[in-house]
Write a protein that holds these residues in place. Structure first.
Motif, PDB file in Angstrom:
ATOM      1  N   MET A  98     -66.006 -58.375  41.843  1.00  0.00           N
ATOM      2  CA  MET A  98     -65.660 -56.836  41.665  1.00  0.00           C
ATOM      3  C   MET A  98     -65.095 -56.159  42.546  1.00  0.00           C
ATOM      4  O   MET A  98     -65.749 -55.831  43.410  1.00  0.00           O
ATOM      5  CB  MET A  98     -67.472 -56.387  41.029  1.00  0.00           C
ATOM      6  CG  MET A  98     -68.195 -56.702  40.581  1.00  0.00           C
ATOM      7  SD  MET A  98     -70.371 -56.082  40.423  1.00  0.00           S
ATOM      8  CE  MET A  98     -70.106 -57.429  41.989  1.00  0.00           C
ATOM      9  N   GLY A 126     -66.467 -53.395  33.807  1.00  0.00           N
ATOM     10  CA  GLY A 126     -65.717 -53.320  35.120  1.00  0.00           C
ATOM     11  C   GLY A 126     -64.670 -53.731  33.072  1.00  0.00           C
ATOM     12  O   GLY A 126     -64.463 -54.147  32.226  1.00  0.00           O
ATOM     13  N   HIS A 127     -63.084 -53.921  34.363  1.00  0.00           N
ATOM     14  CA  HIS A 127     -62.075 -54.111  33.002  1.00  0.00           C
ATOM     15  C   HIS A 127     -61.965 -55.149  32.194  1.00  0.00           C
ATOM     16  O   HIS A 127     -62.435 -56.944  32.903  1.00  0.00           O
ATOM     17  CB  HIS A 127     -60.663 -53.682  33.799  1.00  0.00           C
ATOM     18  CG  HIS A 127     -60.849 -52.470  34.552  1.00  0.00           C
ATOM     19  ND1 HIS A 127     -60.815 -51.988  36.169  1.00  0.00           N
ATOM     20  CD2 HIS A 127     -59.615 -51.562  34.307  1.00  0.00           C
ATOM     21  CE1 HIS A 127     -60.137 -50.713  36.081  1.00  0.00           C
ATOM     22  NE2 HIS A 127     -59.784 -50.780  34.966  1.00  0.00           N
ATOM     23  N   THR A 172     -72.360 -57.126  37.220  1.00  0.00           N
ATOM     24  CA  THR A 172     -74.120 -55.413  36.889  1.00  0.00           C
ATOM     25  C   THR A 172     -74.650 -55.830  37.965  1.00  0.00           C
ATOM     26  O   THR A 172     -75.624 -54.715  38.338  1.00  0.00           O
ATOM     27  CB  THR A 172     -73.924 -55.482  35.692  1.00  0.00           C
ATOM     28  OG1 THR A 172     -72.623 -54.815  35.382  1.00  0.00           O
ATOM     29  CG2 THR A 172     -74.805 -54.392  35.454  1.00  0.00           C
ATOM     30  N   ALA A 216     -61.742 -50.437  30.266  1.00  0.00           N
ATOM     31  CA  ALA A 216     -62.494 -51.193  30.935  1.00  0.00           C
ATOM     32  C   ALA A 216     -64.159 -50.624  30.536  1.00  0.00           C
ATOM     33  O   ALA A 216     -64.534 -49.497  30.066  1.00  0.00           O
ATOM     34  CB  ALA A 216     -62.430 -49.773  32.960  1.00  0.00           C
ATOM     35  N   GLY A 264     -67.697 -48.916  31.102  1.00  0.00           N
ATOM     36  CA  GLY A 264     -68.365 -47.800  32.592  1.00  0.00           C
ATOM     37  C   GLY A 264     -69.471 -47.705  32.466  1.00  0.00           C
ATOM     38  O   GLY A 264     -69.804 -47.092  30.809  1.00  0.00           O
ATOM     39  N   TRP A 293     -68.254 -48.855  36.882  1.00  0.00           N
ATOM     40  CA  TRP A 293     -68.325 -49.846  35.715  1.00  0.00           C
ATOM     41  C   TRP A 293     -69.839 -50.823  35.698  1.00  0.00           C
ATOM     42  O   TRP A 293     -70.836 -51.082  36.859  1.00  0.00           O
ATOM     43  CB  TRP A 293     -67.653 -50.770  36.297  1.00  0.00           C
ATOM     44  CG  TRP A 293     -66.526 -50.256  36.466  1.00  0.00           C
ATOM     45  CD1 TRP A 293     -65.521 -50.627  37.793  1.00  0.00           C
ATOM     46  CD2 TRP A 293     -65.371 -50.179  36.229  1.00  0.00           C
ATOM     47  NE1 TRP A 293     -63.976 -50.478  38.113  1.00  0.00           N
ATOM     48  CE2 TRP A 293     -64.288 -49.184  36.595  1.00  0.00           C
ATOM     49  CE3 TRP A 293     -65.559 -49.172  35.209  1.00  0.00           C
ATOM     50  CZ2 TRP A 293     -62.989 -48.411  35.843  1.00  0.00           C
ATOM     51  CZ3 TRP A 293     -63.963 -47.880  34.281  1.00  0.00           C
ATOM     52  CH2 TRP A 293     -62.721 -48.004  34.584  1.00  0.00           C
TER      53      TRP A 293
END
Length: 350
Positions: free
Chosen positions: A19, A181-182, A238, A273, A275, A321
């Motif tokens: 990350m 995230g992305h 995460t 992304a 989030g 994210w």
């Protein structure tokens, strides 16, 4: 021990997601020292800071870890579109008594732009290197192979996975739509939005490379499910953000435990992304929104808006994210989290 774990030199099929902005040498080392594969997200780093982080991690662990870079197609700034995006966000800057910038900058270079990052990897020799947003150039892949460094690339659908395999990459990371995230999309006509459980099964059936399951995995039962479906390992992000050794700030950590709805948006950075729900999703992603400036120029503007808002105590424009199962997050340090995952994985097999 599976063939992949043997090749990587790790004990457990648990990867730390790389990350960018959150990973640290300390967190990477903690995961690796506990038998998983630690990681450094270096896509947002300069060449020098990337080298420094790798060397620091190597001081903290003798165990294998991966490093990660962005492989997006760099584009020139489009003045008209970028100005329209600046103008659209101007009222939000003014709300915090700030002026938006007059020019947007390419704050994140791509691994594809030159061989500077490649040379750092070849110099420092981490066990593995992973890529997001695309596939490295053939000569870069060959150089990594010649150095004995394993390569991994994220796929969000079967077409991307086949391209990854055809390029000679060693490992495919199956990034389901639940991932925080992305999105690693590089087949950019559309987002297939495939669930992790379905993507893993699809890629296991059609690909020869080992498949790593990533997206929405928070506990050992979910991890074991992916392994039972044929994944060689699981990658969690995460779940580890809350660890004290991560670089997440206090506002981010608080939001993880209290703001547990996620949504995908391209407004923050210019690329989709996932989030935690914030101002981007409720105040910016409106029906009349103009086209977002290209990545990473939009991210330059997004970071500046977040900085202006946070100075006034409002963290709603932060890029927090998180995966879709964030409500299952637990307050555990990396070592304890891995031990808990292993216990739960074993229990899931009974």
């Amino acid at each position: 021990m599976s063939l992949l774990l043997e090749r990587l030199g790790i004990k457990h099929p648990i990867f730390l997601a790389p990350m960018a902005g959150v990973s640290t040498p300390e967190l990477a080392a903690e995961v690796s020292n506990q038998g998983g594969l630690g990681s450094l997200g270096l896509g947002a780093n300069t060449v020098e800071t990337a080298r420094t982080q790798i060397l620091k991690t190597q001081e903290l662990t003798e165990q294998p870890f991966q490093v990660n870079f962005f492989c997006h197609q760099s584009v020139e700034l489009e003045p008209i579109a970028s100005q329209a995006w600046i103008d659209f966000l101007r009222p939000h800057f003014e709300q915090y008594h700030a002026e938006p910038p007059t020019q947007l900058h390419c704050i994140y270079p791509s691994f594809l732009d030159n061989d500077d990052y490649l040379n750092v990897v070849l110099e420092t020799r981490p066990k593995a290197v992973s890529f997001h947003f695309g596939i490295p150039h053939p000569h870069q892949i060959q150089a990594l192979k010649d150095a004995g460094i394993l390569t991994m690339v994220s796929a969000t659908n079967l077409a991307e996975a086949r391209a990854i395999e055809a390029a000679g990459i060693d490992i495919i990371i199956a990034q389901g739509t639940e991932a925080g995230g992305h999105r690693g999309i590089f087949n950019e006509l559309f987002d297939s939005a495939i669930r992790t459980v379905d993507l893993v099964q699809l890629l296991v059936e059609h690909c020869q490379c080992p498949i790593i399951a990533a997206g929405g995995i928070m506990n050992g039962a979910q991890s074991q499910q992916m392994l039972n479906l044929g994944a060689s390992a699981v990658q969690l992000g995460t779940a580890f953000v809350q660890c004290k050794s991560s670089n997440a700030n206090d506002a981010y950590r608080h939001a993880l435990f209290h703001e547990q709805i996620t949504q995908i948006s391209a407004s923050i950075s210019g690329r989709p992304a996932r989030g935690l729900l914030g101002h981007w999703h409720t105040q910016v992603d409106l029906p009349n929104r103009p086209a977002v400036a290209a990545y990473p120029y939009a991210y330059d503007l997004g970071k500046q808006l977040h900085a202006a808002a946070s100075q006034q105590g409002d963290h709603g424009f932060g890029a927090f994210w998180a995966g879709s199962n964030v409500s299952q997050i637990r307050e555990l340090e990396a070592r304890d989290l891995i031990n808990q995952l292993l216990v739960e994985m074993q229990q899931a097999n009974y």
